[in-house]
Design an enzyme around this catalytic site. Sequence first.
Site, PDB file in Angstrom:
ATOM      1  CD  GLN A 127      63.912  35.377  65.518  1.00 48.97           C
ATOM      2  OE1 GLN A 127      62.896  36.023  65.341  1.00 48.97           O
ATOM      3  NE2 GLN A 127      64.940  35.396  64.669  1.00 48.97           N
ATOM      4  CB  CYS A 156      63.906  42.284  63.721  1.00 50.01           C
ATOM      5  SG  CYS A 156      62.352  43.141  63.370  1.00 50.01           S
ATOM      6  CG  HIS A 223      67.731  39.847  55.760  1.00 51.40           C
ATOM      7  ND1 HIS A 223      66.373  39.709  55.903  1.00 51.40           N
ATOM      8  CD2 HIS A 223      67.899  40.677  54.695  1.00 51.40           C
ATOM      9  CE1 HIS A 223      65.750  40.414  54.981  1.00 51.40           C
ATOM     10  NE2 HIS A 223      66.661  41.018  54.242  1.00 51.40           N
ATOM     11  CG  ASN A 254      66.316  35.573  55.620  1.00 52.48           C
ATOM     12  OD1 ASN A 254      66.191  36.585  56.284  1.00 52.48           O
ATOM     13  ND2 ASN A 254      65.270  34.990  55.052  1.00 52.48           N
ATOM     14  N   GLY A 255      66.704  36.366  52.627  1.00 56.22           N
ATOM     15  CA  GLY A 255      66.486  37.646  51.954  1.00 56.22           C
ATOM     16  C   GLY A 255      66.309  37.537  50.459  1.00 56.22           C
TER      17      GLY A 255
END
Length: 531
Positions: A127, A156, A223, A254-255
């Site tokens: 990544q 992010c 996310h 995700n999350g």
Amino acid sequence: MAASHVAAALLDDAVKRRFPRFPPPPGAAAEPREEGSTTTGMTVNTPLCFRGKKILAPMVRVGTLPMRLLALDYGADIVYCEELIDIKMLQCKRVVNEVLETVDFVAPNERVVFRTCERERHCVVFQMGSADAERALAVAKLVESDVAGIDINMGCPKEYSTKGGMGAALLSDPDKIESILTTLVKGICKPVTCKIRILPSVEDTVNLVKRIEKTGIAAIAVHGRKKEERPQHPVRCDVIKAISEAVSIPVIANGGSHDFIKEYTDIETFQKATAASSVMIARAAMWNPSIFRKEGLFSLKEVMQDYIKYAVRYDNHYTNTKYCLCQMLREQLETTQGKKLHAAQSTQEICEVFEMADFYEETTAVFKAKKTSLETETQDEDDQMEDPDVIKMAVRFDKREYPPQITPKMYLLEWCRKEKHPQPVYETVQRPLDRLFCSVVTVAEQKYRSTLWDKSKKLAEQAAAIVCLRTLGVPEGKLCEGENHLINKRKREDQERLNNRDHGEDLAEPSHKKANFIEETSDMNVPKMPL
């Protein structure tokens, strides 16, 4: 068989005994083939599958090699490395580390920015943080042969990622997202993915993902929180589900660590709630990477010991090892063991905290011996390749022995001008094993070099100049040689320049600056010695 080869074979056996779970060194056994590969050894580019997978999420300071390997051991199918910024990666050089059996991407300051190994080559996704399509492509090409896929961080929310337009900042620039992803998909052979956060509305999020899907990426990780939300906010499974139902590419949910995932069976619960193809786990895996075990969690003590073994085996920097262990300990940081860990200032001290001092000593002894064996073998090869016409001495350049801004290279250049010789020509190579440098200088058709290897190209060139000057019996400018004519020359030139400037004249740069310029222009890319 040569003694060095016997030693190397014995050390390989020792490494296998110390690390029985690790794969054999490259070349020691047949390499596992990817689906679609042929018996000739050529690999057909079969994309990494992102359906039905349990994935270690990219986490800054956590997703380094020891954590990735541990997650794979415990059952993870795919592991993402921590986000690495494109500009930093473009400054790195790729180095094969024969002692650790890794591939290292090393910054100019000798810090290892990214380290990987054969064990994870077919399941690690690299990544990166990027806001520029061409830079992203350049980094992807740099690491492509050592990883299974490339991911762009678009989720992010932290400043270290969003500054410069990276991370979640990309969510407000769909055109740039499309440019980066399209460039990568067209420019490399490995699958490309991206990781996003949800937008303020479900409709906007779905529309963005549909646009991303058209770039040709292999999968998208979502996310389920907005960029301003934090772990304590509920994860939006409904939005991830809407995305999963709207696109045909795999969606990776995700999350769920805070709301769902406490043990292995919860992973499936989260996957069903989001209708996602796969699940990506961050904090639950950071706290205990055995979350990936179908059989259930290991005790924290066992997990931390397994982690430390990988950290020592792959020479992980102690500050990173310490950080990851602190994340595992969490509420136990105030215990006696936690306080000792917090105070540890080396890998050895960390091992002592966890009663693994013997492991550390034995392991470092194995690798020290292996390094010595490889150095001996390399020296044997150097001796066989050695040019008998090169004049050699065992010397090093120590700048403390010379006046400020005066070097042997300057003295040698000055001597060549005085004797009407062409200026010195330096040829420098770097040894892959330890990344040290050796330089050969040619003066009047004669070559000179030091038999000692140096940590930088400039030091190696200065050492070669010293060998030449000492062979010729010419002063090299050391403080112990008394009056230094180059210093006096510089003072005269500076005074002349000052006087002429007072009279309105503009003379050319003094000769010492030209000499410095000539030294700098020789600092080009350095070839590596063949192994």
